[in-house]
Design an enzyme around this catalytic site. Structure first.
Site, PDB file in Angstrom:
ATOM      1  N   SER A 203     -19.238  28.249 -26.815  1.00 50.52           N
ATOM      2  CA  SER A 203     -19.980  28.520 -25.588  1.00 50.52           C
ATOM      3  C   SER A 203     -19.461  29.810 -24.954  1.00 50.52           C
ATOM      4  O   SER A 203     -19.408  30.841 -25.625  1.00 50.52           O
ATOM      5  CB  SER A 203     -19.883  27.322 -24.643  1.00 50.52           C
ATOM      6  OG  SER A 203     -20.861  27.418 -23.610  1.00 50.52           O
ATOM      7  N   HIS A 338     -23.795  20.118 -27.232  1.00 46.80           N
ATOM      8  CA  HIS A 338     -23.235  21.467 -27.244  1.00 46.80           C
ATOM      9  C   HIS A 338     -21.750  21.419 -27.620  1.00 46.80           C
ATOM     10  O   HIS A 338     -21.000  20.576 -27.141  1.00 46.80           O
ATOM     11  CB  HIS A 338     -23.424  22.063 -25.842  1.00 46.80           C
ATOM     12  CG  HIS A 338     -23.053  23.494 -25.708  1.00 46.80           C
ATOM     13  ND1 HIS A 338     -23.263  24.436 -26.700  1.00 46.80           N
ATOM     14  CD2 HIS A 338     -22.487  24.177 -24.664  1.00 46.80           C
ATOM     15  CE1 HIS A 338     -22.849  25.610 -26.266  1.00 46.80           C
ATOM     16  NE2 HIS A 338     -22.367  25.481 -25.047  1.00 46.80           N
TER      17      HIS A 338
END
Length: 390
Positions: A203, A338
């Protein structure tokens, strides 16, 4: 710049340096290119000359580094005075500049055996599998520079809270200081082989890992995971993706949140077609060292068509340098989970570790795969061809 083949693959002769100095024959100036909706040509110098040799690529790299720092990331300060100590699985790193000092520590987890071992520098922690025989260095990037507000963290303690760098380039500076410390302490103390270093993160940390790899030639393998926009995604492509109604992270949104980018970037974010580069050229700064882009094609917010197309464009630079097998792209949809990489991507991660850190030269790393439900039409974005560099 010249290159040679080792058991670890194609590497630069300048791997002992943070990054290769600008050749004296280069002219790196502040010229800008015409506004362009297409991805800028990575083989075109600011003076209008198209690259014809690998030595000229060294000039282009210097130009790209200058532009990305000036427009987007902020300046990465040169190496300060660095001292380091190691004990009980920790390395404490002290950086000194202008009468001020700042320190942070990294943790070191070694495999069994005598070493020296290859190592991965993981932003906060690694969310991709680290193979046996590879050490893990946990880098506390948010201690070095906070997400928000701008100007907080050890980097800014040293250089001042008004320094224009965003946290991403401050994190890259911190990774370079980790490598300085490893080199200073030596393998007898750390058990780490500094010629076999990787960097990874997911991320925002994936963005940081990519920038760290782009701005330090001592890193042999860079694995950004789900970095999306601001990482392996191109600003121009994601802006078009958003224009069509998809909820995704583009430059205008990214500057309203965390302080990842330079304070100067707000001027350019509303219309990134004015930038003389895009992130295919950021990824190309890693070339010809190894780069594996791991992405989640199932999250629109990450801009999967942007990270795909941008990686394809970067791959054209790798091809020109004779290093096409040193760049890989793997996109796999896994819903909203994620930073939780599915096992289907394990083979390419293992292959890159095996080839570029563990020296297994017969491993296949020429991989480009996606299960993304999008159509990539290259001529929409690329109106230049791969240069043949002598």
């Amino acid at each position: 710049m010249k290159f040679f083949i080792t058991a670890l693959g194609l590497v630069s002769l300048a791997t002992a340096q943070e990054y290769s100095p600008t050749p004296t024959t280069c002219v790196v100036n502040n010229a800008t290119y015409p506004k362009s909706a297409k991805l800028p040509d990575p083989f075109l110098l600011a003076d209008g000359k198209r690259l014809g040799t690998k030595d000229e690529w060294a000039c282009k790299r210097a130009e790209i580094r200058d532009q990305i720092q000036r427009f987007e990331l902020g300046p990465k300060p040169p190496k300060p005075t660095v001292s380091a100590t190691a004990s009980s699985g920790k390395i404490n790193i002290v950086s000194s500049e202008g009468g001020k000092s700042a320190s942070f520590s990294v943790s070191l987890k070694l495999p069994s055996g005598t070493g020296p071992f290859p190592a991965v520098i993981a932003f906060e922690s690694s969310s991709i599998p680290v193979p046996a025989g590879v050490a893990t260095i946990t880098f506390p990037n948010h201690d070095v520079a906070a997400d928000d507000p701008h100007g907080k963290g050890k980097f800014f303690d040293l250089y001042g809270s008004s320094h224009t760098a965003g946290s991403l380039i401050a994190w890259a500076w911190g990774v370079s200081r980790v490598i300085d410390a490893l080199e200073q302490l030596g393998p007898d103390t750390t058990k780490i082989d500094t010629k076999r270093l990787a960097v990874t993160g997911c991320s925002r940390n994936g963005k940081g890992a990519l920038i760290a790899g782009a701005f330090d030639d001592r890193i042999a393998l860079t694995i950004p995971q789900e970095g999306g926009s601001g990482g392996p995604g191109c600003w121009r492509i994601v802006a078009d993706f958003k224009k069509n109604g998809t909820r995704t992270e583009d430059a205008t949104q990214i500057i309203t949140g965390d302080s990842w980018f330079s304070t100067a970037f707000a001027e350019y974010a509303p219309d990134t077609t004015v930038l003389p580069y895009d992130h295919h050229m950021l990824m190309a700064l890693v070339a010809p060292r190894a780069l594996l882009v791991i992405e989640n094609s199932g999250i629109d917010y990450l801009g999967p068509i942007s990270t795909y197309g941008c990686s394809i464009a970067a791959r054209m630079v790798y091809t020109s340098l004779g290093a096409e097998d040193a760049i890989g792209l793997s996109q796999a949809a896994h819903g909203t989970s994620h930073c939780s990489m599915p096992s289907s991507q394990n083979p390419e991660v293992a292959a890159f570790y095996n080839k570029y850190l563990l020296g297994q030269t017969d491993v296949e790393t020429d991989v480009v795969k996606t299960d993304g439900k999008f159509t990539w039409y290259a001529p929409q974005w690329i109106d230049w061809t791969t240069a043949t560099l002598a």
